[in-house]
Design a protein around this motif. Structure first.
Motif, PDB file in Angstrom:
ATOM      1  N   PRO A  88       5.587 -12.586   0.725  1.00  0.00           N
ATOM      2  CA  PRO A  88       4.826 -11.824   1.712  1.00  0.00           C
ATOM      3  C   PRO A  88       3.354 -11.746   1.318  1.00  0.00           C
ATOM      4  O   PRO A  88       3.003 -11.842   0.138  1.00  0.00           O
ATOM      5  N   SER A  89       2.505 -11.568   2.298  1.00  0.00           N
ATOM      6  CA  SER A  89       1.081 -11.418   2.034  1.00  0.00           C
ATOM      7  C   SER A  89       0.787 -10.007   1.542  1.00  0.00           C
ATOM      8  O   SER A  89       1.296  -9.029   2.104  1.00  0.00           O
ATOM      9  N   LEU A  90      -0.016  -9.906   0.514  1.00  0.00           N
ATOM     10  CA  LEU A  90      -0.340  -8.591  -0.032  1.00  0.00           C
ATOM     11  C   LEU A  90      -1.040  -7.714   1.007  1.00  0.00           C
ATOM     12  O   LEU A  90      -0.918  -6.485   0.965  1.00  0.00           O
ATOM     13  N   SER A  91      -1.729  -8.324   1.943  1.00  0.00           N
ATOM     14  CA  SER A  91      -2.413  -7.563   2.988  1.00  0.00           C
ATOM     15  C   SER A  91      -1.425  -6.834   3.902  1.00  0.00           C
ATOM     16  O   SER A  91      -1.799  -5.893   4.606  1.00  0.00           O
ATOM     17  N   ALA A  92      -0.145  -7.273   3.885  1.00  0.00           N
ATOM     18  CA  ALA A  92       0.875  -6.632   4.717  1.00  0.00           C
ATOM     19  C   ALA A  92       1.479  -5.405   4.052  1.00  0.00           C
ATOM     20  O   ALA A  92       2.246  -4.673   4.682  1.00  0.00           O
ATOM     21  N   PHE A  93       1.121  -5.185   2.780  1.00  0.00           N
ATOM     22  CA  PHE A  93       1.697  -4.052   2.055  1.00  0.00           C
ATOM     23  C   PHE A  93       0.925  -2.773   2.353  1.00  0.00           C
ATOM     24  O   PHE A  93      -0.291  -2.705   2.157  1.00  0.00           O
ATOM     25  N   THR A  94       1.648  -1.765   2.824  1.00  0.00           N
ATOM     26  CA  THR A  94       1.084  -0.434   3.043  1.00  0.00           C
ATOM     27  C   THR A  94       1.834   0.547   2.158  1.00  0.00           C
ATOM     28  O   THR A  94       3.043   0.701   2.316  1.00  0.00           O
ATOM     29  N   PRO A  95       1.158   1.203   1.227  1.00  0.00           N
ATOM     30  CA  PRO A  95       1.866   2.140   0.344  1.00  0.00           C
ATOM     31  C   PRO A  95       2.598   3.222   1.133  1.00  0.00           C
ATOM     32  O   PRO A  95       2.070   3.766   2.106  1.00  0.00           O
ATOM     33  N   ALA A  96       3.821   3.490   0.729  1.00  0.00           N
ATOM     34  CA  ALA A  96       4.609   4.543   1.373  1.00  0.00           C
ATOM     35  C   ALA A  96       4.079   5.909   0.954  1.00  0.00           C
ATOM     36  O   ALA A  96       3.481   6.059  -0.112  1.00  0.00           O
ATOM     37  N   LYS A  97       4.297   6.901   1.797  1.00  0.00           N
ATOM     38  CA  LYS A  97       3.883   8.272   1.510  1.00  0.00           C
ATOM     39  C   LYS A  97       5.123   9.078   1.130  1.00  0.00           C
ATOM     40  O   LYS A  97       5.899   9.489   2.000  1.00  0.00           O
ATOM     41  N   PRO A  98       5.313   9.316  -0.156  1.00  0.00           N
ATOM     42  CA  PRO A  98       6.582   9.907  -0.606  1.00  0.00           C
ATOM     43  C   PRO A  98       6.800  11.355  -0.209  1.00  0.00           C
ATOM     44  O   PRO A  98       7.920  11.727   0.141  1.00  0.00           O
ATOM     45  N   TRP A  99       5.772  12.177  -0.239  1.00  0.00           N
ATOM     46  CA  TRP A  99       5.993  13.609  -0.041  1.00  0.00           C
ATOM     47  C   TRP A  99       6.391  13.971   1.386  1.00  0.00           C
ATOM     48  O   TRP A  99       7.324  14.773   1.575  1.00  0.00           O
ATOM     49  N   PRO A 100       5.761  13.406   2.421  1.00  0.00           N
ATOM     50  CA  PRO A 100       6.275  13.656   3.779  1.00  0.00           C
ATOM     51  C   PRO A 100       7.715  13.177   3.945  1.00  0.00           C
ATOM     52  O   PRO A 100       8.518  13.810   4.637  1.00  0.00           O
ATOM     53  N   MET A 101       8.042  12.066   3.282  1.00  0.00           N
ATOM     54  CA  MET A 101       9.404  11.541   3.356  1.00  0.00           C
ATOM     55  C   MET A 101      10.393  12.515   2.717  1.00  0.00           C
ATOM     56  O   MET A 101      11.475  12.785   3.263  1.00  0.00           O
ATOM     57  N   ILE A 102      10.030  13.057   1.569  1.00  0.00           N
ATOM     58  CA  ILE A 102      10.892  14.021   0.882  1.00  0.00           C
ATOM     59  C   ILE A 102      11.126  15.247   1.759  1.00  0.00           C
ATOM     60  O   ILE A 102      12.264  15.729   1.901  1.00  0.00           O
ATOM     61  N   LEU A 103      10.061  15.754   2.358  1.00  0.00           N
ATOM     62  CA  LEU A 103      10.194  16.924   3.229  1.00  0.00           C
ATOM     63  C   LEU A 103      11.090  16.625   4.423  1.00  0.00           C
ATOM     64  O   LEU A 103      11.921  17.455   4.819  1.00  0.00           O
ATOM     65  N   ASP A 104      10.929  15.450   5.008  1.00  0.00           N
ATOM     66  CA  ASP A 104      11.758  15.080   6.164  1.00  0.00           C
ATOM     67  C   ASP A 104      13.234  15.020   5.791  1.00  0.00           C
ATOM     68  O   ASP A 104      14.096  15.514   6.537  1.00  0.00           O
ATOM     69  N   PHE A 105      13.550  14.424   4.639  1.00  0.00           N
ATOM     70  CA  PHE A 105      14.949  14.292   4.244  1.00  0.00           C
ATOM     71  C   PHE A 105      15.542  15.629   3.788  1.00  0.00           C
ATOM     72  O   PHE A 105      16.748  15.849   3.920  1.00  0.00           O
TER      73      PHE A 105
END
Length: 219
Positions: A88-105
């Motif tokens: 994959p192209s590195l330009s396609a990588f978007t860092p995930a946002k862990p804390w909103p994800m934790i709150l959602d789960f």
């Protein structure tokens, strides 16, 4: 040795074996990643032992909590020097946002129990399919959480059927929330491995087993 500890020790052994091989492929750039991953697994062993210990009364009665949550490391792919698809192209990588994800789960399991948590995890995994070569550790954590949420009500039902006065629910909840706490580390590790994956180095891609949602034979 219980199933959780065995899983971690197998992972440590395999990652140690592959550490030097990745180092050759990356001119040493992967060493830090391998060392951090191995260290994190080593630090998890005391918690694994405690979880294994708590699961013994249930496993003795055929309720396979903890045992089924962890897939054997024997199921990982054989070592390869490159990804089995175009890097994959590195330009396609978007860092995930862990804390909103934790709150959602956290909200989903609190609001709707295991079923709603399963649905939300499945949706997030589907979203991550858009970048198949990235977010590999995050996907691994979420797949494991999805399996936990699908197995939890089956374990609980088996406790009720056997008339047990204790329940597997605290163990399932512990596994779920401990995985939640691992999400920031997973996202950080994915950021570190993204440049190597963009070069076609299959680090992490071939170092964790695929995790099915549940065990079809365990009903």
């Amino acid at each position: 040795m219980g199933p959780f500890e065995e899983h971690l020790r197998d992972a440590i052994r395999i990652n140690r074996e592959r550490r030097a091989r990745y180092s050759v492929l990356t001119a040493g750039k992967s060493l830090f990643i391998s060392d951090v991953l191995i260290r994190s697994e080593q630090l998890s062993i005391p918690f694994a032992r405690l979880t294994d210990l708590c699961s013994i009364p249930f496993r003795k009665r055929g309720i396979r909590v903890v045992e089924l949550e962890f897939i054997s490391m024997e199921k990982i792919p054989v070592f390869s020097e490159k990804l089995p698809f175009q890097a994959p192209s590195l330009s396609a990588f978007t860092p995930a946002k862990p804390w909103p994800m934790i709150l959602d789960f956290c909200r989903s399991v609190w609001r709707g129990g295991w079923r709603e948590a399963s649905n939300d995890l499945r949706n997030e995994l589907h979203r991550l399919e858009a970048t198949p070569g990235f977010h590999l550790m995050l996907k691994h954590i979420l797949e494991s959480m999805l399996r936990i949420t699908n197995l939890a009500p089956i374990h609980f039902r088996k406790c009720k059927e056997q008339g047990m006065w204790i329940s597997t629910t605290p163990i399932s909840a512990y596994l779920y929330f401990s995985h939640l706490l691992a999400i920031p580390f997973a996202c950080w590790l994915d950021r570190k491995t993204a440049p190597l994956l963009a070069e076609g180095i299959p680090i992490l891609y071939q170092d964790v087993p695929a995790i099915p949602e549940a065990d079809d034979e365990y009903k």
